[in-house]
Design an enzyme around this catalytic site. Structure first.
Site, mmCIF file in Angstrom:
data_model
loop_
_atom_site.group_PDB
_atom_site.id
_atom_site.type_symbol
_atom_site.label_atom_id
_atom_site.label_comp_id
_atom_site.label_asym_id
_atom_site.label_seq_id
_atom_site.Cartn_x
_atom_site.Cartn_y
_atom_site.Cartn_z
ATOM 1 N N SER A 104 0.842 -1.200 0.000
ATOM 2 C CA SER A 104 0.000 0.000 0.000
ATOM 3 C C SER A 104 0.873 1.244 0.000
ATOM 4 O O SER A 104 1.984 1.229 0.518
ATOM 5 C CB SER A 104 -0.914 0.022 1.231
ATOM 6 O OG SER A 104 -1.725 1.175 1.231
ATOM 7 N N LYS A 117 -4.063 -7.304 2.553
ATOM 8 C CA LYS A 117 -4.126 -6.170 1.631
ATOM 9 C C LYS A 117 -5.525 -6.045 1.032
ATOM 10 O O LYS A 117 -6.031 -4.935 0.822
ATOM 11 C CB LYS A 117 -3.097 -6.345 0.508
ATOM 12 C CG LYS A 117 -3.128 -5.257 -0.571
ATOM 13 C CD LYS A 117 -2.931 -3.878 0.014
ATOM 14 C CE LYS A 117 -2.681 -2.780 -1.004
ATOM 15 N NZ LYS A 117 -3.235 -2.874 -2.311
ATOM 16 N N HIS A 170 -7.592 -4.455 3.592
ATOM 17 C CA HIS A 170 -7.127 -3.056 3.639
ATOM 18 C C HIS A 170 -7.834 -2.246 2.553
ATOM 19 O O HIS A 170 -8.356 -1.151 2.809
ATOM 20 C CB HIS A 170 -5.610 -3.032 3.448
ATOM 21 C CG HIS A 170 -5.028 -1.689 3.139
ATOM 22 N ND1 HIS A 170 -5.076 -1.131 1.875
ATOM 23 C CD2 HIS A 170 -4.387 -0.788 3.922
ATOM 24 C CE1 HIS A 170 -4.497 0.055 1.907
ATOM 25 N NE2 HIS A 170 -4.063 0.283 3.133
ATOM 26 N N ASN A 171 -7.876 -2.771 1.363
ATOM 27 C CA ASN A 171 -8.516 -2.019 0.287
ATOM 28 C C ASN A 171 -10.028 -1.950 0.462
ATOM 29 O O ASN A 171 -10.646 -0.933 0.144
ATOM 30 C CB ASN A 171 -8.183 -2.651 -1.068
ATOM 31 C CG ASN A 171 -6.787 -2.301 -1.532
ATOM 32 O OD1 ASN A 171 -5.893 -2.125 -0.716
ATOM 33 N ND2 ASN A 171 -6.597 -2.188 -2.838
ATOM 34 N N GLU A 197 -10.513 0.729 2.785
ATOM 35 C CA GLU A 197 -10.258 1.976 2.045
ATOM 36 C C GLU A 197 -11.512 2.406 1.262
ATOM 37 O O GLU A 197 -11.869 3.587 1.261
ATOM 38 C CB GLU A 197 -9.075 1.729 1.115
ATOM 39 C CG GLU A 197 -8.701 2.832 0.180
ATOM 40 C CD GLU A 197 -7.722 2.308 -0.884
ATOM 41 O OE1 GLU A 197 -6.695 1.691 -0.510
ATOM 42 O OE2 GLU A 197 -7.994 2.490 -2.088
#
Lengths: 301, 301, 301, 301
Positions: D123, D173, D176-177, D180
């Site tokens: 990231s 990840k 995480h996205n 986001e």
């Protein structure tokens, strides 16, 4: 009147066999892992087979064999067990809730052997035996034509149709169930709001009223009416809602095809949430509130 | 350095008074319903008033009087109690979480008396005493200018601003809190998914990592890091999440202005849901499933 | 057969007057701001009044006067115009889509004059003239009893009911419409997913099929069937969906009562979104993506 | 300082190579399908390889080879191209946004050859070259230890960590996205509501203010501040928002694991919706409204 094989005699399957015999006079050769299920339908007029192989051998080609087994491996196992004793031109019908991509794969494999798979999305629940099952059929038109007498018996008038190529039937059923989740959620939210209001509504009365000419009248609302008449505050049942593959697949297909389905997803998430105890997400929220605001939290009981 | 009146000495109010004294050297005249709260701040250097009237009389005009009382009737009561002993040109600051339409109404009523209301959205929670409070101010620019020394002390550098006419400050704070609900929900969903995965994540480690250069780094994530370090599986807190007016008002304002706010609404609904036992909506769903499918339900324990 | 006054002769009102005359043989005295609307119904057998006062004077007490005017100020104006020429014991029926709290307020004001307000949630749309209107009535039971002959004519069999105290009728209709939003959204999402799939579904065929015995059969689905038969790809209509007060009020009431309504809110937000051009929220997203990732954005055309 | 191979020199990859050279003094052997990309990095101090085979041969075992290629087939192709010239003990690092189940499969296949795959969620976007990349690593601890010097250079201080077994890095990840998406959506909704309000907010001023001590301060909000400063009404960008695999996979993983993620799903659906012209679902809604209510629709332009 035709001859048909039937594999999978659970609640749905057994009801369908009875309808085939009683309404259509079809000759139904049945098999299930559970010999008692076979015996019970034999008493109702079906012909019990001793094995899938025996079932296949008993039927005259070109065969129609209906599978009513759980989605996933059981379908593959049933097809495998029947493979050796069936022949070119035979038609398998998967009336269960298989994932449509599995149905496409299986249809391709069977086609390589000169056989057909009809994927038959089946709606109607326990009411289907009496009212008929709504059948959404995908697959080759000639296979559909061959199975037509069976479909006519199982469905209510105009209640079956060929909706597209292999996979289309189960895709259609999948979306049907996704819609069903959304409809149920809409009613549930509305009744919950009435229940929380200060008006002390008689929800059985409201559901009954709405079924008379309102815009929201539906078969599901007739079931709600019946449910509220039976248990006005729904005190007999726990707030625990299962979900089945179709609802999940609908959301996943929507994500795959980039189609927004917020109401159906909300319905699915509400079911997930209904089964959580001490939701982890909610504990994250409670903890964060405590961190930044010194807000009161409830200690874990 | 200026003189200021302060009404409402709860946790937030008391911290703000201390900051005004310690950081700004302001002369703060305080009053609260609870004499102990007054006494405690008197020990910290504030001047205790015996009543709202006394507080008003103690201050030299044009006065600045900060209200830090619960939203709703308490604000009106405080303004009423101060009305008789305040004069033209005085500035009231409502630092609480009032509904912005109430602030507009109150500002109008005070304006008719030649007085000002600044609606001061205040963010920062328990951390504000040390780090400063982010202040979003609505109202007349001249009133804002008059109160500036106080705002400078309360806020971190550049941490206060005049954001618009009366109501704009509380509207801005309302939306701030709505966003906060959405941010918290996004983190909560993400951590819950990690927790449900087969990977056995160390969530404190992940939160710590994400705070180093990732796109999702934020102050809330720093709090999450701290929380997971303190209680790795969040076992000390119950899955029960309160909500306050601003989150609700945000969704209602969004509906009023026809702005889609699905994530913020989802966050609000998650909090509502966290506080339900035996959700009625879920019981409607469970009952309907039973009706149409004969599906298994859980009897109420 | 009874005498009734009717104020508000728009599409819904005019249809209701015609049904009252044709089906019930009632004597209907009508008034509207538009003299042509009065004249048209006079030709259909209604008695036209020259003014609200004239209408009130023409009716023998205890009067029943049905209001079918837009929600909000028009209802108050109509009640005011009729106040001077009506008397104790008269019954007003507000058949429009008023906000339930307004109905509670109005009922209170009328009760102080010894008059009644029935708040009559009315569902059925343009189909109601033929099929009858589903009527959800709030207010005093004696007023309901007095108006019963009118309700019996307007509604289909069993299609009207007293659902609670003042406000309950419009609350019930509000929730009805909220549910309607959710149901429509669920169908819309499902059909959109089918349309986006690779199966090239004939949606008219699918809707027709589902109306035969499937779990999702409903009156709305019958309308969908009709719509797809008329315009298979829905090419005649723009993706622009209006909303009315009830949907918004449902979500706001849900927020007020802390009841999660994610599917209904999703439906409401979808309508808001359908009317946005160059959505500001989406521009925020596109801009942020560009900021942090250097991701491609579309320049504004 | 170590030797490392680097395959995939797009925007992200090239920036990472430059950081490895400039900050870490590593010897980086690079390859890309585009010879110009190789030449450009050669000018920056990298050693260009003529082919994947050449790259592998140039490196001394045990090798560390970083892949920064698009998710999906390109990763498999890169691994295949390197297979023949790499040996037991070599470590591949997939720094792209691969699906975590693919990473688990690849790690298994490489393990059978005595090689390692680290799945490295990365990231930081275009800011990473300067600020460092947040790296979430899954895979064998010994492989992680071997690659550590490279990770230390790429990440900001404390900005890399071993988060679990193979797949854990890309799962982390992915989530995480997903988070986001949810964070961005929450901000977008809030700013859109402010923009729709009557207060004429200066959104750059508000974003700047909120970054000073408010609860919602974050790196994304700093980007929003910068964006509003640059384009106060966001008039330069179209309301068209792309999405990448991670957002979709997050929702699909949530569905698979029965975790409610309504805010993240709402964020994903908003992006889908932003790219629709004449949404089919909305046309279904408009058509149904017309059917039951005779409501006005907009004819298709």
């Amino acid at each position: 009147m035709m001859q048909i094989g039937f594999v999978g005699l659970g609640k749905m399957g057994a009801n369908m066999v009875r309808r085939l015999i009683e309404r259509g006079g079809h000759e139904v050769v049945v098999w299930d892992r559970d010999p008692r299920a076979i015996a019970e339908l034999a008493r109702a007029g079906a012909r019990g087979a001793e094995s899938p192989e025996d079932l296949a051998r008993t039927l005259a080609p070109p065969r129609v064999i209906w599978l009513m087994v759980p989605a996933g491996a059981p379908v593959d196992e049933a097809l495998d067990a029947l493979a050796g004793n069936t022949t070119r031109g035979d038609v398998f019908v998967d009336g269960g809730n298989s994932f449509y991509k599995d149905s496409m794969r299986r249809a391709g494999a069977l086609a390589a052997r000169g056989q057909h798979l009809l994927d038959a999305g089946t709606s109607g629940g326990v009411w289907g035996r009496e009212l008929g099952y709504c059948l959404m059929i995908g697959g080759a038109p000639e296979a559909f034509a061959h199975a037509r007498p069976v479909l006519e018996t199982l469905a209510p008038p105009d209640g079956f149709a060929h909706v597209g190529a292999s996979g289309a039937g189960h895709f259609c059923k999948m979306v049907h169930n996704g819609i069903e989740y959304g409809l149920m959620q809409a009613y549930a939210e509305g009744f919950a709001l009435m229940e929380a209001s200060p008006f002390e509504f008689d929800l059985a009365k409201v559901a009954t009223l709405w079924n008379q000419g309102s815009v929201v009248r539906s078969w599901l609302l007739e079931l709600a009416q019946r449910a509220f008449q039976d248990d006005p505050r729904l005190e007999k049942v726990a707030a625990w809602v299962d979900d089945t593959g179709e609802g999940r697949w609908t959301v996943q297909a929507a994500v795959e095809h980039a189609v927004p389905t917020p109401a159906i997803a909300a319905a699915l998430f509400a079911r997930f949430r209904s089964r959580q105890e001490q939701s982890f997400a909610d504990r994250v929220l409670a903890t964060l509130r405590k961190q930044f605001g010194g807000h009161a939290t409830k200690p874990r009981a």
